[in-house]
Design a protein around this motif. Structure first.
Motif, PDB file in Angstrom:
ATOM      1  N   TYR A  20       0.831  -1.206   0.000  1.00 49.41           N
ATOM      2  CA  TYR A  20       0.000   0.000   0.000  1.00 49.41           C
ATOM      3  C   TYR A  20       0.866   1.258   0.000  1.00 49.41           C
ATOM      4  CZ  TYR A  20      -3.023   3.660   1.917  1.00 49.41           C
ATOM      5  OH  TYR A  20      -3.689   4.836   2.138  1.00 49.41           O
ATOM      6  N   TYR A  21       1.903   1.278   0.839  1.00 51.75           N
ATOM      7  CA  TYR A  21       2.768   2.455   0.933  1.00 51.75           C
ATOM      8  C   TYR A  21       3.689   2.590  -0.281  1.00 51.75           C
ATOM      9  CZ  TYR A  21       1.375   3.375   5.746  1.00 51.75           C
ATOM     10  OH  TYR A  21       0.652   3.691   6.870  1.00 51.75           O
ATOM     11  N   LEU A  22       4.012   1.469  -0.930  1.00 46.81           N
ATOM     12  CA  LEU A  22       4.894   1.528  -2.095  1.00 46.81           C
ATOM     13  C   LEU A  22       4.154   1.803  -3.397  1.00 46.81           C
ATOM     14  CD1 LEU A  22       7.391  -1.403  -1.389  1.00 46.81           C
ATOM     15  CD2 LEU A  22       7.890   1.041  -1.397  1.00 46.81           C
ATOM     16  N   TYR A  23       2.830   1.671  -3.389  1.00 42.87           N
ATOM     17  CA  TYR A  23       2.064   1.871  -4.628  1.00 42.87           C
ATOM     18  C   TYR A  23       2.265   3.275  -5.219  1.00 42.87           C
ATOM     19  CZ  TYR A  23      -1.864   2.130  -7.859  1.00 42.87           C
ATOM     20  OH  TYR A  23      -2.638   2.303  -8.970  1.00 42.87           O
ATOM     21  N   PRO A  24       2.238   4.360  -4.404  1.00 42.50           N
ATOM     22  CA  PRO A  24       2.508   5.689  -4.989  1.00 42.50           C
ATOM     23  C   PRO A  24       3.900   5.790  -5.609  1.00 42.50           C
ATOM     24  CG  PRO A  24       1.475   5.926  -2.837  1.00 42.50           C
ATOM     25  CD  PRO A  24       1.840   4.483  -2.982  1.00 42.50           C
ATOM     26  N   THR A  25       4.866   5.057  -5.045  1.00 42.39           N
ATOM     27  CA  THR A  25       6.211   5.069  -5.618  1.00 42.39           C
ATOM     28  C   THR A  25       6.209   4.421  -6.998  1.00 42.39           C
ATOM     29  OG1 THR A  25       7.165   4.935  -3.400  1.00 42.39           O
ATOM     30  CG2 THR A  25       8.599   4.382  -5.246  1.00 42.39           C
ATOM     31  N   VAL A  26       5.481   3.303  -7.117  1.00 43.88           N
ATOM     32  CA  VAL A  26       5.353   2.649  -8.426  1.00 43.88           C
ATOM     33  C   VAL A  26       4.646   3.584  -9.410  1.00 43.88           C
ATOM     34  CG1 VAL A  26       4.355   0.694  -9.661  1.00 43.88           C
ATOM     35  CG2 VAL A  26       5.327   0.361  -7.378  1.00 43.88           C
ATOM     36  N   GLN A  27       3.591   4.281  -8.932  1.00 38.93           N
ATOM     37  CA  GLN A  27       2.894   5.240  -9.785  1.00 38.93           C
ATOM     38  C   GLN A  27       3.827   6.363 -10.231  1.00 38.93           C
ATOM     39  OE1 GLN A  27      -0.550   6.144  -7.118  1.00 38.93           O
ATOM     40  NE2 GLN A  27      -1.802   5.659  -8.906  1.00 38.93           N
ATOM     41  N   SER A  28       4.663   6.831  -9.312  1.00 40.37           N
ATOM     42  CA  SER A  28       5.592   7.920  -9.631  1.00 40.37           C
ATOM     43  C   SER A  28       6.607   7.490 -10.682  1.00 40.37           C
ATOM     44  CB  SER A  28       6.310   8.379  -8.355  1.00 40.37           C
ATOM     45  OG  SER A  28       7.221   9.414  -8.635  1.00 40.37           O
ATOM     46  N   ILE A  29       7.102   6.254 -10.568  1.00 39.00           N
ATOM     47  CA  ILE A  29       8.062   5.746 -11.556  1.00 39.00           C
ATOM     48  C   ILE A  29       7.413   5.657 -12.935  1.00 39.00           C
ATOM     49  CG2 ILE A  29       9.442   3.741 -12.226  1.00 39.00           C
ATOM     50  CD1 ILE A  29       9.862   3.186  -9.240  1.00 39.00           C
ATOM     51  N   MET A  30       6.195   5.115 -12.978  1.00 39.18           N
ATOM     52  CA  MET A  30       5.484   5.003 -14.253  1.00 39.18           C
ATOM     53  C   MET A  30       5.162   6.387 -14.829  1.00 39.18           C
ATOM     54  SD  MET A  30       2.890   1.873 -13.237  1.00 39.18           S
ATOM     55  CE  MET A  30       2.050   1.924 -14.820  1.00 39.18           C
ATOM     56  N   LEU A  31       4.830   7.344 -13.944  1.00 35.11           N
ATOM     57  CA  LEU A  31       4.530   8.700 -14.386  1.00 35.11           C
ATOM     58  C   LEU A  31       5.760   9.362 -14.990  1.00 35.11           C
ATOM     59  CD1 LEU A  31       2.665  11.202 -14.511  1.00 35.11           C
ATOM     60  CD2 LEU A  31       3.405  11.732 -12.175  1.00 35.11           C
ATOM     61  N   ASN A  32       6.900   9.201 -14.337  1.00 35.63           N
ATOM     62  CA  ASN A  32       8.139   9.787 -14.860  1.00 35.63           C
ATOM     63  C   ASN A  32       8.516   9.198 -16.209  1.00 35.63           C
ATOM     64  OD1 ASN A  32       8.409  11.438 -12.618  1.00 35.63           O
ATOM     65  ND2 ASN A  32       9.659   9.958 -11.495  1.00 35.63           N
ATOM     66  N   GLN A  33       8.305   7.889 -16.366  1.00 35.69           N
ATOM     67  CA  GLN A  33       8.583   7.259 -17.651  1.00 35.69           C
ATOM     68  C   GLN A  33       7.653   7.796 -18.737  1.00 35.69           C
ATOM     69  OE1 GLN A  33       8.187   3.071 -16.806  1.00 35.69           O
ATOM     70  NE2 GLN A  33      10.303   2.883 -16.065  1.00 35.69           N
ATOM     71  N   ARG A  34       6.410   8.017 -18.381  1.00 32.29           N
ATOM     72  CA  ARG A  34       5.451   8.547 -19.349  1.00 32.29           C
ATOM     73  C   ARG A  34       5.802   9.981 -19.737  1.00 32.29           C
ATOM     74  NH1 ARG A  34      -1.153   8.783 -18.535  1.00 32.29           N
ATOM     75  NH2 ARG A  34      -1.639   9.722 -20.580  1.00 32.29           N
ATOM     76  N   LEU A  35       6.186  10.789 -18.748  1.00 31.21           N
ATOM     77  CA  LEU A  35       6.542  12.181 -19.028  1.00 31.21           C
ATOM     78  C   LEU A  35       7.810  12.280 -19.867  1.00 31.21           C
ATOM     79  CD1 LEU A  35       5.818  13.857 -15.555  1.00 31.21           C
ATOM     80  CD2 LEU A  35       4.449  14.016 -17.639  1.00 31.21           C
ATOM     81  N   SER A  36       8.750  11.390 -19.618  1.00 33.73           N
ATOM     82  CA  SER A  36      10.003  11.432 -20.368  1.00 33.73           C
ATOM     83  C   SER A  36       9.810  11.067 -21.833  1.00 33.73           C
ATOM     84  CB  SER A  36      11.032  10.484 -19.733  1.00 33.73           C
ATOM     85  OG  SER A  36      10.566   9.142 -19.773  1.00 33.73           O
ATOM     86  N   SER A  37       8.741  10.341 -22.133  1.00 35.26           N
ATOM     87  CA  SER A  37       8.470   9.957 -23.524  1.00 35.26           C
ATOM     88  C   SER A  37       7.707  11.041 -24.281  1.00 35.26           C
ATOM     89  CB  SER A  37       7.664   8.655 -23.564  1.00 35.26           C
ATOM     90  OG  SER A  37       6.391   8.822 -22.961  1.00 35.26           O
ATOM     91  N   MET A  38       7.254  12.081 -23.580  1.00 38.73           N
ATOM     92  CA  MET A  38       6.496  13.162 -24.220  1.00 38.73           C
ATOM     93  C   MET A  38       7.423  14.263 -24.703  1.00 38.73           C
ATOM     94  SD  MET A  38       3.283  13.668 -21.586  1.00 38.73           S
ATOM     95  CE  MET A  38       2.128  12.345 -21.221  1.00 38.73           C
TER      96      MET A  38
END
Length: 663
Positions: A20-38
């Motif tokens: 539960y506490y690590l889920y936002p970290t996983v979301q943040s990693i996926m978000l950064n990857q998505r932003l870097s591809s834009m």
């Protein structure tokens, strides 16, 4: 397995909690990857549309330290001499001299300022009574107070000032929006601030060192100001004439042909010649008084172009002609601001200035020269503060309905509102300066008496500047100025390299331990490796759950924990093997192995945990980062080695009747 029901529930609970506490970290990693591809435009648009969601994800994600994310490491020092000077009354020349000498000595000897200050006073006068200079009814410091009481009072004020400064800095940093900042005290008067992820160092510097001293002041008399400017020009011209006459009497004749530089006429080099349209600072959107060209041909203060006399005053600044309600003393280009103020502080120049007048620069440039150099107004205000920032109870960013320019709207308390109504009512038609940290942001003309305790700061360059002003006003004024004595910026590229190096070290250590355990303990080694992988998940979950920050030393602590995590399993496995050698069954050997190795495991890990507590309590920065991951690793390794592996062994032996090899 029936006896392990509680253990299974406990394991599932902790693993689920960590997930539960690590889920936002996983979301943040996926978000950064998505932003870097834009693309840049797509990224900006996406961040604007999802600003709140992105901010929440990043705030809840596992924070990265300065060495991994990049950012700033700033060391601030409170000006204790300034604080002592503010506390003093009846200051004389001796006091000022002692204060300056003590400041220099304290810096050289690295001793507490109050001790050096008192020692310096007593060296000059052994019978000096400090109560002559310091009084405070609340602290019961009177004329009859002993020196020891005054010293105790001063030390308490310094202590309170540093604590107050830390609180204000923390509020400013929180309002700025930095994720996982570190703010710690260092020594008597220093504050160490670590700000991961900041990308505007200069803005952060201004935010940290600004005292947030807001002042409302009346302006100087423009007519008297113009007369003083002319007197100063005449003074320096007379000085230059005397120097030239003395030089000629000695037989030195200036020879232009030999390449000596002549004075450049101020009209040719003056920065205001090429300035853009100036902002008069009025907050009503229109200035009823238009400003004349300060360098017009009929300028009474313009330097005679035929003069060969060097005038240092005119070389540094361009004085302006008389303009009603516009007490602008001069225009100064940015590189000359410091030299101009040094010249104006000379005793001879101060004697020619109007009494009760102080000069301040405008906060923002009014234009630029042809070379792109910023030009600032040097504005004359009265030295009496009509209303101070302590009266401000709230501040917010607003936008002008006509120009859409950002401004700061301020609300005052009841006492401030009454004072503001009195000041504005007595000065209708006159400009009032709004100064913050010694810089004039605007000087609007009072149109009518202002009731309700509202005012505003206009003439700002951007919304960002307005937001920063709101931040410092809402955080409160510093008790004394802060100086930046240390400033280190870590670039994002260096942080990415640290992350890669840390990841490689963790994976390498993990693979080595996993291979060793499988090769040496075979089936039992596989069980230990499963527990080791779960151990890493629990460590990261603990860090995320408690809001800790992962740093490079923290990664070192994780690598150390990987090696230490299997120590408990090694003790258990060896004890089980010894029990089997005595002829006991596998089930009995497992029970005896866990029971008899428990005390040794607890002793080793508890003592190591206490070391981590000591490191965290007395260490700073990297030491604390290492201690946090070390303590988290010990707790998780104890749980996985004693609880998780036992569940797996009981399942393999009781439910599957598997033969477990221990090497």
């Amino acid at each position: 397995m029936k006896n392990n029901g509680f253990k299974i529930v406990l394991t599932v609970f902790f693993v689920g909690l960590c997930g539960y506490y690590l889920y936002p970290t996983v979301q943040s990693i996926m978000l950064n990857q998505r932003l870097s591809s834009m693309s840049e435009e797509e990224r900006v648009e996406y961040e604007q549309e999802n600003f709140t969601q992105i901010r929440e994800i990043r705030q809840e994600a596992l924070g990265l330290g300065l060495d991994l994310l990049g950012g700033m490491h700033v060391t601030l020092e409170i000006r204790v001499p300034d604080l002592i000077g503010q506390l003093a009354i009846n200051k004389d020349d001796r006091f000022e001299d002692v204060l300056q000498t003590a400041a220099d000595r304290s810096l050289e000897e690295d001793e507490p300022f109050v001790d050096v200050f008192v020692d310096e006073f007593q060296e000059r006068d052994a019978n000096v009574r400090l109560s002559r200079y310091f009084r405070n009814e609340q602290a019961d410091i009177t004329r009859r107070s002993e020196n020891s009481e005054v010293i105790s009072y001063l030390n308490s004020q310094v202590e309170e000032a540093v604590e107050r400064a830390m609180e204000i800095v923390r509020n400013r940093v929180d309002r700025y929006g930095v994720s996982e900042p570190s703010i710690q005290r260092q020594g008597e008067r220093r504050i160490v601030v670590e700000l991961p992820g900041v990308d505007n160092p200069e803005r952060v510097r201004d935010l940290l060192r600004g005292t947030a001293r807001l002042e409302f002041r009346l302006m100087a008399d423009p007519q008297r100001l113009t007369e003083s400017a002319q007197e100063i020009i005449d003074y320096f011209e007379a000085e230059a004439q005397d120097v030239e006459v003395d030089s000629l009497e000695e037989g030195d004749t200036p020879d232009v042909a030999e390449g000596e530089l002549q004075d450049e006429p101020i009209a040719e080099r003056d920065p205001a010649t090429d300035t853009t349209e100036t902002d008069d600072g009025a907050d009503d959107g229109a200035d009823p008084l238009e400003q004349d060209d300060p360098l017009a041909e009929d300028d009474p203060l313009a330097e005679d172009e035929g003069s060969d006399v060097e005038n240092p005053f005119l070389q540094l600044m361009q004085p302006l002609p008389y303009q009603q309600q516009r007490p602008i003393f001069a225009h100064v280009i940015e590189p000359d601001t410091s030299a101009a103020m040094d010249l104006l502080r000379q005793d001879e120049v101060q004697s020619l200035m109007p009494s009760g007048v102080e000069l301040m620069f405008g906060a923002n440039p009014i234009g630029q020269t042809e070379d792109g150099v910023d030009v600032y107004e040097l504005i004359a205000v009265r030295d009496q503060v009509e209303l101070a920032g302590e009266a401000i109870t709230d501040a917010s960013v607003e936008f002008d309905q006509f120009t859409n320019e950002a401004k700061v709207l301020m609300v005052m308390n009841s006492d401030g509102a009454r004072t503001w109504a009195r000041v504005t009512g007595a000065n209708v038609g006159e400009p009032v300066a709004v100064a913050l940290d010694g810089e004039i942001y605007s000087y609007p003309t009072v149109q009518q008496r202002i009731l309700g305790g509202r005012s505003e700061i206009s003439g700002l360059e951007s919304r960002q500047e307005a937001e920063d002003i709101v931040t410092v006003l809402q955080s409160g004024a510093l008790p004394a100025p802060l100086d930046i004595v240390g400033d280190r910026t870590v670039g994002p590229s260096l942080g990415e390299a640290s992350i890669r190096a840390g990841f490689i070290s963790v994976v390498s250590g993990l693979l080595l331990v996993v291979l060793f355990m499988i090769m040496y303990y075979r089936t039992a080694g596989i069980v230990a490796d499963v527990a080791l992988l779960l151990n890493l998940i629990l460590i990261m979950g603990i860090l995320a759950g408690f809001g800790a920050t992962l740093t490079l030393p923290g990664i070192a602590g994780i690598v150390l924990t990987i090696g230490m995590a299997v120590d408990a399993n090694v003790l258990i496995f060896d004890r089980i093997r010894e029990e089997q050698n005595t002829g006991k069954t596998l089930k009995a050997s497992i029970d005896a192995g866990y029971d008899r190795s428990l005390s040794a495991i607890l002793d080793a890990n508890i003592t190591t945990f206490f070391v981590g507590v000591i490191l965290y309590s007395f260490g700073v920065g990297p030491i604390q980062g290492f201690a946090v991951t070390l303590m988290a690793g010990i707790l998780s390794s104890l749980f996985t080695a004693i609880i998780v592996t036992r569940i797996i062994f009981d399942y393999m032996v009781d439910e599957r009747s598997m033969r477990v090899s221990y090497g």
